[in-house]
Write an enzyme that holds these catalytic residues in place. Structure first.
Site, mmCIF file in Angstrom:
data_model
loop_
_atom_site.group_PDB
_atom_site.id
_atom_site.type_symbol
_atom_site.label_atom_id
_atom_site.label_comp_id
_atom_site.label_asym_id
_atom_site.label_seq_id
_atom_site.Cartn_x
_atom_site.Cartn_y
_atom_site.Cartn_z
ATOM 1 N N SER A 135 0.857 -1.191 0.000
ATOM 2 C CA SER A 135 0.000 0.000 0.000
ATOM 3 C C SER A 135 0.890 1.237 0.000
ATOM 4 O O SER A 135 1.860 1.288 0.753
ATOM 5 C CB SER A 135 -0.889 0.023 1.247
ATOM 6 N N ILE A 136 0.547 2.219 -0.822
ATOM 7 C CA ILE A 136 1.350 3.450 -0.775
ATOM 8 C C ILE A 136 1.043 4.246 0.491
ATOM 9 O O ILE A 136 1.779 5.156 0.845
ATOM 10 C CB ILE A 136 1.125 4.368 -2.008
ATOM 11 N N ASP A 137 -0.052 3.898 1.173
ATOM 12 C CA ASP A 137 -0.519 4.745 2.278
ATOM 13 C C ASP A 137 0.264 4.545 3.579
ATOM 14 O O ASP A 137 0.177 5.380 4.473
ATOM 15 C CB ASP A 137 -2.010 4.466 2.548
ATOM 16 N N ARG A 263 -1.771 28.760 -5.538
ATOM 17 C CA ARG A 263 -2.237 27.749 -6.487
ATOM 18 C C ARG A 263 -2.419 26.417 -5.758
ATOM 19 O O ARG A 263 -1.757 26.164 -4.744
ATOM 20 C CB ARG A 263 -1.211 27.530 -7.604
ATOM 21 N N GLN A 271 1.493 9.526 -7.927
ATOM 22 C CA GLN A 271 2.026 8.973 -6.669
ATOM 23 C C GLN A 271 2.012 7.454 -6.666
ATOM 24 O O GLN A 271 2.569 6.815 -5.782
ATOM 25 C CB GLN A 271 1.182 9.459 -5.477
HETATM 26 O O1 F6P Z 1 -4.804 3.072 -1.099
HETATM 27 C C1 F6P Z 1 -4.047 3.623 -2.122
HETATM 28 C C2 F6P Z 1 -4.737 4.814 -2.728
HETATM 29 O O2 F6P Z 1 -3.898 5.356 -3.728
HETATM 30 C C3 F6P Z 1 -5.159 5.901 -1.741
HETATM 31 O O3 F6P Z 1 -4.071 6.701 -1.333
HETATM 32 C C4 F6P Z 1 -6.211 6.609 -2.531
HETATM 33 O O4 F6P Z 1 -7.163 7.186 -1.674
HETATM 34 C C5 F6P Z 1 -6.852 5.514 -3.326
HETATM 35 O O5 F6P Z 1 -5.935 4.433 -3.356
HETATM 36 C C6 F6P Z 1 -7.222 5.899 -4.727
HETATM 37 O O6 F6P Z 1 -7.907 4.836 -5.291
HETATM 38 P P1 F6P Z 1 -8.374 4.829 -6.823
HETATM 39 O O7 F6P Z 1 -7.152 4.664 -7.663
HETATM 40 O O8 F6P Z 1 -9.290 3.671 -6.881
HETATM 41 O O9 F6P Z 1 -9.028 6.136 -7.077
#
Ligand code: F6P
Length: 351
Positions: A135-137, A263, A271
């Site tokens: 997970s990137i989170d 901005r 990301q």
């Molecule tokens: O869980 C990874 C993530 O990139 C979150 O940071 C983000 O809220 C979500 O997935 C975005 O998901 P999607 O690509 O389905 O819009």
């Protein structure tokens, strides 16, 4: 995730096992057929530096229901697979643990309904599950880092550095929204790594009247000669009443109270792409190797492990405990108990 798959494939082969890749996440498990493919050593050549996930991923509604899991169990038995290494977030890992706990009942049903014979299921009484956290989170408890988080953080820092140059030229303010879902790790660490003026994260909402506090800090930085202002907002940022703190509201505050030419930049899916940073390649490789070893060490009594990293050492943690702790943070935030949310996040790093 690709370095993780590469490591699992190669370590499995080195240990005399036969590795399969399941394409499209749980969808591949439910559909079977070509979505479950045996992998050879050379099939994962070059995967260390590939971004995204080459075997695909998908949200799968059918695996959430028992009939879907029944089909998944049948597909695994027919391929002779008796261990699953899953790379995902808390939802995917919980699904895997449910699958393991139901396993015996699923096999009994497959035999009773005539889908499989007793002979086919013999020797498959136990399903091994090992979790890798992708997970990137960086939102999973019990591990210092999740696979992908540092690559994403690197990308955010590069983007902020680029923005810095133009912000400096025009003496502007930028409000930069970053991902992270309900977790503020990416925003907070990006703020530290880029020297941002102010950061908003979900776990520690700003106090009432934060507008004046933020402006006082930025004004001070400006009087000290700083020509640019960077405010980082986590996409899940909230105030103490659980209302979202939006980038556009922060921009309005900067314009109205400080008269800054401001901005907004929403970094979005940049990301989540590009090549993995060195740390992630190393983490995914070491954890992939450990995941295969955990499969080989597992007994029917061992709770499903999650492969973690704790103070720079690759470790094994009980998967469901990590999931429960992760969910406890979200629950505390929903109850506006921000002290507990922060304490739980801190505890993750003190374990
Ligand atoms: O869980 C990874 C993530 O990139 C979150 O940071 C983000 O809220 C979500 O997935 C975005 O998901 P999607 O690509 O389905 O819009």
């Amino acid at each position: 995730m690709n370095p993780a798959v590469r490591a699992v494939v190669r370590m499995s082969i080195a240990k005399g096992c036969v590795p399969y890749a399941i394409y499209e996440g749980y969808e591949g498990l439910v559909q079977g057929g070509d979505l479950i493919q045996e992998k050879a050593w050379e099939d994962v050549r070059g995967w260390l530096s590939e971004g995204g996930t080459l075997i695909g991923t998908a949200r799968c509604a059918s695996f959430r229901e028992r009939p879907g899991r029944l089909r998944a169990a049948r597909n695994l038995i027919l391929k002779g697979i008796d261990a699953l290494i899953i790379c995902g977030g808390d939802g995917s890992l919980t699904g895997a643990d449910i699958f393991r706990s139901e396993w015996k009942g699923l096999l009994d049903e497959l035999v009773t309904t005539g889908e499989l014979t007793q002979e086919q299921v013999t020797g498959h009484e136990h399903l091994n599950i090992v979790g890798l956290v992708g997970s990137i989170d960086n939102d999973m408890s019990s591990t210092d880092a999740t696979i992908g988080a540092y690559s994403s953080l690197t990308r955010i820092c590069q983007a902020v550095d680029f923005i810095d140059a133009t912000a400096y030229s025009h003496s502007r303010a930028f409000v930069i929204e970053v991902m992270g879902r309900h977790c503020g790790w990416l925003a907070l660490m990006a703020g530290v790594a880029t020297g941002a003026d102010f950061v908003f994260i979900p776990e520690k909402p700003p106090v009432d009247g934060w507008e004046d506090e933020m402006c006082a800090i930025i004004r001070k930085h400006r009087t000290m000669g700083k020509r640019k202002t960077i405010v980082i907002v986590a996409e899940g940022a909230i105030d103490r009443n659980l209302n979202p703190v939006s980038a556009s509201y922060v921009k309005d505050v900067l314009v109205q109270k400080l008269r800054l030419d401001t901005r907004i930049t929403t970094l979005g899916h940049v990301q989540r792409g590009g090549t993995a940073c060195a740390y992630d390649r190393m983490l995914a490789t070491l954890q992939g190797v450990e995941a295969v070893q955990a499969v080989l060490d597992s007994t029917p009594e061992t709770p499903s492990p999650m492969i973690a990293i704790t103070e720079n050492k690759i470790t094994r943690k009980p998967l469901m405990e990590a999931v429960k702790l992760t969910q406890a943070v979200a629950t505390a935030i929903k109850k506006k108990d921000f002290e507990t949310a922060m304490a739980l996040r801190d505890a993750e790093f003190e374990e």
